[in-house]
Design a protein around this motif. Sequence first.
Motif, PDB file in Angstrom:
ATOM      1  N   MET A 228       0.851  -1.192   0.000  1.00  0.00           N
ATOM      2  CA  MET A 228       0.000   0.000   0.000  1.00  0.00           C
ATOM      3  C   MET A 228       0.887   1.243   0.000  1.00  0.00           C
ATOM      4  O   MET A 228       1.845   1.330   0.771  1.00  0.00           O
ATOM      5  N   THR A 229       0.570   2.211  -0.870  1.00  0.00           N
ATOM      6  CA  THR A 229       1.449   3.378  -1.010  1.00  0.00           C
ATOM      7  C   THR A 229       0.731   4.716  -0.916  1.00  0.00           C
ATOM      8  O   THR A 229       1.377   5.755  -0.965  1.00  0.00           O
ATOM      9  N   ASN A 230      -0.577   4.719  -0.813  1.00  0.00           N
ATOM     10  CA  ASN A 230      -1.281   5.994  -0.873  1.00  0.00           C
ATOM     11  C   ASN A 230      -1.868   6.434   0.455  1.00  0.00           C
ATOM     12  O   ASN A 230      -2.617   7.408   0.509  1.00  0.00           O
ATOM     13  N   ILE A 231      -1.546   5.718   1.509  1.00  0.00           N
ATOM     14  CA  ILE A 231      -1.938   6.150   2.853  1.00  0.00           C
ATOM     15  C   ILE A 231      -0.683   6.121   3.723  1.00  0.00           C
ATOM     16  O   ILE A 231      -0.676   5.706   4.857  1.00  0.00           O
ATOM     17  N   GLY A 232       0.408   6.643   3.148  1.00  0.00           N
ATOM     18  CA  GLY A 232       1.724   6.306   3.641  1.00  0.00           C
ATOM     19  C   GLY A 232       2.079   4.969   3.005  1.00  0.00           C
ATOM     20  O   GLY A 232       1.499   4.544   2.006  1.00  0.00           O
ATOM     21  N   MET A 233       3.012   4.286   3.587  1.00  0.00           N
ATOM     22  CA  MET A 233       3.440   3.009   3.019  1.00  0.00           C
ATOM     23  C   MET A 233       3.169   1.888   4.017  1.00  0.00           C
ATOM     24  O   MET A 233       3.533   1.996   5.192  1.00  0.00           O
ATOM     25  N   GLN A 384       7.636   8.291   8.068  1.00  0.00           N
ATOM     26  CA  GLN A 384       6.309   8.220   8.668  1.00  0.00           C
ATOM     27  C   GLN A 384       6.380   8.567  10.148  1.00  0.00           C
ATOM     28  O   GLN A 384       7.373   8.262  10.821  1.00  0.00           O
ATOM     29  N   PHE A 385       5.333   9.187  10.642  1.00  0.00           N
ATOM     30  CA  PHE A 385       5.335   9.748  11.989  1.00  0.00           C
ATOM     31  C   PHE A 385       4.991   8.691  13.041  1.00  0.00           C
ATOM     32  O   PHE A 385       4.061   8.853  13.844  1.00  0.00           O
ATOM     33  N   SER A 386       5.732   7.593  13.039  1.00  0.00           N
ATOM     34  CA  SER A 386       5.562   6.571  14.072  1.00  0.00           C
ATOM     35  C   SER A 386       6.865   5.799  14.194  1.00  0.00           C
ATOM     36  O   SER A 386       7.682   5.779  13.269  1.00  0.00           O
ATOM     37  N   LYS A 387       7.045   5.145  15.341  1.00  0.00           N
ATOM     38  CA  LYS A 387       8.289   4.424  15.589  1.00  0.00           C
ATOM     39  C   LYS A 387       8.424   3.223  14.667  1.00  0.00           C
ATOM     40  O   LYS A 387       9.510   2.880  14.233  1.00  0.00           O
ATOM     41  N   ARG A 388       7.277   2.578  14.384  1.00  0.00           N
ATOM     42  CA  ARG A 388       7.287   1.390  13.524  1.00  0.00           C
ATOM     43  C   ARG A 388       6.364   1.631  12.335  1.00  0.00           C
ATOM     44  O   ARG A 388       5.343   2.304  12.442  1.00  0.00           O
ATOM     45  N   ALA A 389       6.690   1.020  11.229  1.00  0.00           N
ATOM     46  CA  ALA A 389       5.842   1.142  10.045  1.00  0.00           C
ATOM     47  C   ALA A 389       4.481   0.514  10.323  1.00  0.00           C
ATOM     48  O   ALA A 389       4.393  -0.537  10.962  1.00  0.00           O
ATOM     49  N   PRO A 390       3.402   1.130   9.871  1.00  0.00           N
ATOM     50  CA  PRO A 390       2.060   0.587  10.125  1.00  0.00           C
ATOM     51  C   PRO A 390       1.844  -0.723   9.376  1.00  0.00           C
ATOM     52  O   PRO A 390       2.432  -0.956   8.318  1.00  0.00           O
ATOM     53  N   SER A 391       0.957  -1.571   9.919  1.00  0.00           N
ATOM     54  CA  SER A 391       0.720  -2.883   9.318  1.00  0.00           C
ATOM     55  C   SER A 391      -0.579  -2.949   8.529  1.00  0.00           C
ATOM     56  O   SER A 391      -0.847  -3.943   7.858  1.00  0.00           O
ATOM     57  N   ALA A 396      -2.120   3.136   9.537  1.00  0.00           N
ATOM     58  CA  ALA A 396      -1.486   4.171   8.723  1.00  0.00           C
ATOM     59  C   ALA A 396      -2.248   5.485   8.814  1.00  0.00           C
ATOM     60  O   ALA A 396      -1.655   6.565   8.855  1.00  0.00           O
ATOM     61  N   ALA A 397      -3.577   5.408   8.838  1.00  0.00           N
ATOM     62  CA  ALA A 397      -4.381   6.625   8.914  1.00  0.00           C
ATOM     63  C   ALA A 397      -4.151   7.372  10.220  1.00  0.00           C
ATOM     64  O   ALA A 397      -4.183   8.614  10.253  1.00  0.00           O
ATOM     65  N   LEU A 398      -3.913   6.638  11.301  1.00  0.00           N
ATOM     66  CA  LEU A 398      -3.716   7.267  12.612  1.00  0.00           C
ATOM     67  C   LEU A 398      -2.452   8.101  12.684  1.00  0.00           C
ATOM     68  O   LEU A 398      -2.347   9.002  13.521  1.00  0.00           O
ATOM     69  N   ILE A 399      -1.473   7.813  11.823  1.00  0.00           N
ATOM     70  CA  ILE A 399      -0.208   8.553  11.901  1.00  0.00           C
ATOM     71  C   ILE A 399      -0.066   9.592  10.787  1.00  0.00           C
ATOM     72  O   ILE A 399       0.996  10.187  10.633  1.00  0.00           O
ATOM     73  N   LEU A 400      -1.132   9.799  10.022  1.00  0.00           N
ATOM     74  CA  LEU A 400      -1.110  10.909   9.068  1.00  0.00           C
ATOM     75  C   LEU A 400      -1.347  12.207   9.827  1.00  0.00           C
ATOM     76  O   LEU A 400      -2.186  12.279  10.723  1.00  0.00           O
ATOM     77  N   ASP A 401      -0.622  13.233   9.470  1.00  0.00           N
ATOM     78  CA  ASP A 401      -0.759  14.535  10.123  1.00  0.00           C
ATOM     79  C   ASP A 401      -0.545  15.601   9.052  1.00  0.00           C
ATOM     80  O   ASP A 401       0.576  16.044   8.807  1.00  0.00           O
ATOM     81  N   SER A 402      -1.622  15.994   8.396  1.00  0.00           N
ATOM     82  CA  SER A 402      -1.490  16.887   7.244  1.00  0.00           C
ATOM     83  C   SER A 402      -0.928  18.246   7.640  1.00  0.00           C
ATOM     84  O   SER A 402      -0.202  18.871   6.858  1.00  0.00           O
ATOM     85  N   GLU A 403      -1.235  18.714   8.848  1.00  0.00           N
ATOM     86  CA  GLU A 403      -0.701  20.013   9.279  1.00  0.00           C
ATOM     87  C   GLU A 403       0.815  19.968   9.410  1.00  0.00           C
ATOM     88  O   GLU A 403       1.518  20.863   8.932  1.00  0.00           O
ATOM     89  N   LEU A 404       1.324  18.924  10.051  1.00  0.00           N
ATOM     90  CA  LEU A 404       2.768  18.786  10.205  1.00  0.00           C
ATOM     91  C   LEU A 404       3.429  18.552   8.844  1.00  0.00           C
ATOM     92  O   LEU A 404       4.491  19.122   8.550  1.00  0.00           O
ATOM     93  N   GLU A 405       2.808  17.706   8.023  1.00  0.00           N
ATOM     94  CA  GLU A 405       3.341  17.464   6.676  1.00  0.00           C
ATOM     95  C   GLU A 405       3.482  18.770   5.904  1.00  0.00           C
ATOM     96  O   GLU A 405       4.519  19.020   5.272  1.00  0.00           O
ATOM     97  N   GLN A 406       2.458  19.608   5.938  1.00  0.00           N
ATOM     98  CA  GLN A 406       2.480  20.833   5.137  1.00  0.00           C
ATOM     99  C   GLN A 406       3.566  21.795   5.598  1.00  0.00           C
ATOM    100  O   GLN A 406       4.199  22.465   4.772  1.00  0.00           O
ATOM    101  N   ILE A 407       3.813  21.843   6.885  1.00  0.00           N
ATOM    102  CA  ILE A 407       4.902  22.697   7.378  1.00  0.00           C
ATOM    103  C   ILE A 407       6.241  22.207   6.838  1.00  0.00           C
ATOM    104  O   ILE A 407       7.063  22.985   6.336  1.00  0.00           O
ATOM    105  N   ILE A 408       6.471  20.904   6.946  1.00  0.00           N
ATOM    106  CA  ILE A 408       7.737  20.332   6.466  1.00  0.00           C
ATOM    107  C   ILE A 408       7.870  20.518   4.958  1.00  0.00           C
ATOM    108  O   ILE A 408       8.914  20.943   4.455  1.00  0.00           O
ATOM    109  N   HIS A 409       6.805  20.220   4.219  1.00  0.00           N
ATOM    110  CA  HIS A 409       6.860  20.310   2.762  1.00  0.00           C
ATOM    111  C   HIS A 409       7.145  21.731   2.299  1.00  0.00           C
ATOM    112  O   HIS A 409       7.936  21.940   1.366  1.00  0.00           O
TER     113      HIS A 409
END
Length: 457
Positions: A228-233, A384-391, A396-409
């Motif tokens: 899966m690649t479109n909700i993170g990896m 990705q914003f977690s210690k371990r890659a989501p399974s 994966a949805a729980l570790i998406l953070d669009s606000e933080l992403e946009q600042i970094i981007h």
Amino acid sequence: MPTRPGIDWARAQALHKRELASFSAKNPRSQALAMRAAEHMLFGVPLHWMSDWATPFSLSVSHASGAQVVDIDGHQYVDFCLGDTGAMFGHAPPPVARALAHQAVRGYTTMLPGEDAVWVAEELSRRFGLPVWQFALSASDANRFVLRWLRAATKRPKIVVFNGCYHGTVDDVFVDMVDGAPRQRDSLLGQVTDLTVNTIVVEFNDLPALEAALANRDVACVLAEPVMTNIGMVLPEPGYWDSAQEILRRYGSLLVLDETHTISSGMGGYTKQHGLQPDALVLGKPLGGGVACAAYGFSLDLAKRVEQAKRLAPPGHSGVGTTLSANMLSMAAMRANLSEVMTEAAYAQMFSLADYLASGLRRVIGRQDLPWCVTQIGARSEFQFSKRAPSNGSAAALILDSELEQIIHLFLLNRGMMITPFHNMMLVCPQTQRTDIDAFLAVFEDCLIQLKARQQE
């Protein structure tokens, strides 16, 4: 937010405000063009997704070549987005440019076959192991067409998808699992049919759930990215696909692998690299070097079933294909790209660069003591914003953070570094240099320092 340990959020917001002001000051021509565009285009852009970047107004491109993009204000960017995979082998590859120029004076579309189409089908068969192919203009269309063919061939109405999946604009897949139950995605506009009647959604990596979904023997196929690649990896757990394929065979359902993104895994995609045996395979935008095109392949048995279903159907339009499918420009681009650009040497170069990028990301994140991880498949990397890659998709949805992403981007963009605007995906192409990656890592670390550190008053 669970994604923000170690981040000083007040400082992050102040940084964002400064970055927005900096972008506006540096890009007067893009801003002026955006104002013109607002008069005559929905959302002020040719495609509303183009307004999803972290910028206060759209950044307009002048030209792009290799790993570089230049905007209309003359700023140059190292491009780790690469058209969200469409330009995975670099912008404007010379062999494709030559093929397009050659074909441009020989016709664009006739709704008739030519030699290029035969050559491309033969090459796709050689690379991916599926013998029979058809063409489309996008992976969205290819996925849509495959679902129609497979429902017709199997006479089964239902499909299975994974929670959090994305397969382009195919309506059937816009179903999520919410509190353990399927629910049509709220973001899907204008759809009046209840998709949950014929779309079953399960979590990735959950074999009992997959078996339960197939138990009634009314599922035509499972449509999936092998990663899966479109909700993170989200990577498959060891042995998952071997077991999943056995379950599918047991219940007579077919496997469709969408390799539009995971073609970053190698010459034959994730499928060939890991010995998977899908009944159908979908390939999209990287095939033509960024020219609109897609392809889908069938096993010999499935191809015979599909052809039989069409022959037995009443006369009339099948609902599959368009008059521009397999147009001569697209076929010329695919032939040139497959023969001269998507080579073993290109992949080897990209894998080496991607390893270098992923290792560097891990070092930077480790130095800044942030609980983030880095995931990689072939030429594609993601932090990705977690210690371990989501399974699975829910994790994966729980570790998406669009606000933080946009600042970094935006911080990266203001310093000449472009990554995909959706989550934190990065690609390298054969023209990417290690010095480009070094420069990116320095900017990225500077961003993390500013997100974490507290300035003296």
